[in-house]
Scaffold this active site. Structure first.
Site, PDB file in Angstrom:
ATOM      1  N   ASP A 296       0.816  -1.023  -0.087  1.00 20.12           N
ATOM      2  CA  ASP A 296       0.113  -0.095   0.143  1.00 20.12           C
ATOM      3  C   ASP A 296       1.029   1.127   0.017  1.00 20.12           C
ATOM      4  OD1 ASP A 296      -1.955   2.125   0.583  1.00 20.12           O
ATOM      5  OD2 ASP A 296      -2.894   0.730   1.886  1.00 20.12           O
ATOM      6  N   ARG A 298      -0.455   4.343  -0.291  1.00 15.86           N
ATOM      7  CA  ARG A 298      -1.038   5.690   0.142  1.00 15.86           C
ATOM      8  C   ARG A 298      -0.539   6.406   1.295  1.00 15.86           C
ATOM      9  NH1 ARG A 298      -6.934   2.904   0.300  1.00 15.86           N
ATOM     10  NH2 ARG A 298      -5.575   1.321   1.231  1.00 15.86           N
TER      11      ARG A 298
END
Length: 364
Positions: A296, A298
């Site tokens: 991930d 983000r």
């Protein structure tokens, strides 16, 4: 008249140049490195690089190096020496997992060890931030290389520029807002926030008049073109978006943040590459790793900054992802309650959701 470019402006320009296939000159002390994105490299650019002389590498992340069975002596990246007789297609195939079946005999790879890899690391970072494949083609040079870059008008960037510019991704300015009646509530308002570094804008959907003195019912929703707009069944994003808006509308007040971090922060093109790998039998985490990304990519601190700009200091956070909770609290927004959001399971995404729970710690 001379215009002074700030660090964030130089970084933004470098990312744009990577996307259109232009080289960028990177600097650290006396070291100089000419870098291009592997994805946008052309045969003509490779020929121009070779005409300058010197060592040419294709730099990939350690995740991608693991798939290629190349040694990552630099820890998080691997500098792979480019043979003199290979074409640009070989370099792109080294970076792109879509070519792993078409061109399975690219190696064995000789990777470099020793020396300072800081500039090579910056080159890969730029490719990631430009939402390209996380790989760069580089040429080590000195003062002569810098002179050629100046003559050609190439963007120049230092390691210090990148370090100074990174906080600007969190520096957001409100640029517009307006009343938008919604299906879930006629008392809707959309706020648009723009990062100072020139990145994509993010949106806050405010419903009702939330009390700034109380924890606000809130959802941090990452943009998902496939799930939110065209009804993809491969994820649960669309149902989560609609369920969150419906719950906020039912309570009469709250904020949904729509963050432009498509594909867990890797961009739509790379997300489609990951989907293609999933069709070959890899799960969502394995697919990201084969491309060269982490599980991930983000940064949910963006959401925290938007909430603080709107006057909120505490939330009732609608999420199944503990990482969102920790990032919000680390960025100065208290999470008074985690509100589960378990919707959208179907036969097409059941395995995907199971992997999110087993490998990414989602509470499903």
């Amino acid at each position: 008249m001379t215009f002074h470019l700030s660090a964030e402006e130089r970084v933004a320009r470098a990312q744009a140049d990577f996307r259109i296939g232009l080289p960028v000159l990177l600097r650290a002390g006396e070291a100089r490195l000419l870098a291009l994105a592997a994805e946008t490299l052309t045969a003509d650019r490779l020929a121009e690089l070779r005409s300058l002389g010197g060592e040419i590498d294709v730099v990939v992340t350690a995740r991608r190096a693991e798939t290629l069975r190349a040694r990552a002596y630099d820890g998080d990246i691997a500098r792979i020496a480019v043979p003199a007789d290979v074409a640009a297609a070989w370099l792109r195939a080294t970076a792109d997992p879509a070519s792993d079946l078409k061109m399975p005999m690219k190696g064995p790879y000789a990777t470099r060890r020793g020396g300072d890899a800081a500039l090579a690391r910056v080159a890969v970072h730029l490719a990631k931030q430009a939402h390209l494949l996380p790989a760069a083609v580089t040429l080590v040079g000195g003062a002569g290389l810098e002179a050629r870059a100046l003559e050609a008008g190439l963007c120049q960037l230092s390691v210090a520029d990148v370090a100074r510019a990174q906080p600007e991704a969190m520096a957001l300015e409100p640029v517009a807002d307006a009343r938008v009646p919604l299906e879930v509530s006629e008392a809707g308002r959309v706020h648009v926030f723009r990062p100072r570094n020139g990145g994509e804008e993010h949106y806050a959907v405010e419903i009702g008049t939330p009390d700034r003195r109380q924890p606000v019912l809130s959802r941090l929703h990452s943009a998902c073109f496939t799930g939110d707009l065209i009804g993809s069944l491969k994820c649960d994003c669309g149902p989560q978006l609609r369920a969150a808006l419906a719950q906020i509308g039912a309570e009469g007040a709250g904020v949904l943040l729509y963050l432009n971090q498509e594909g867990r922060g890797i961009g739509l093109a790379n997300k489609m590459r990951a989907y293609s790998l999933q069709d070959q039998g890899f799960d969502t985490v394995e697919a990201n790793h084969r491309i060269g990304f982490e599980d991930d990519e983000r940064d949910f601190r963006i959401g925290a900054e938007i909430l603080k700009r709107m006057g909120f200091s505490a939330v009732r956070l609608m999420t199944n992802n503990p990482r969102k909770v920790s990032m919000m609290e680390g960025a100065g927004v208290a999470v008074a309650e985690r509100v589960p959001l378990r919707v959208g399971e179907n036969p097409h995404n059941r395995g995907y959701l199971a992997v999110k729970a087993a490998k990414s710690g989602h509470l499903l």
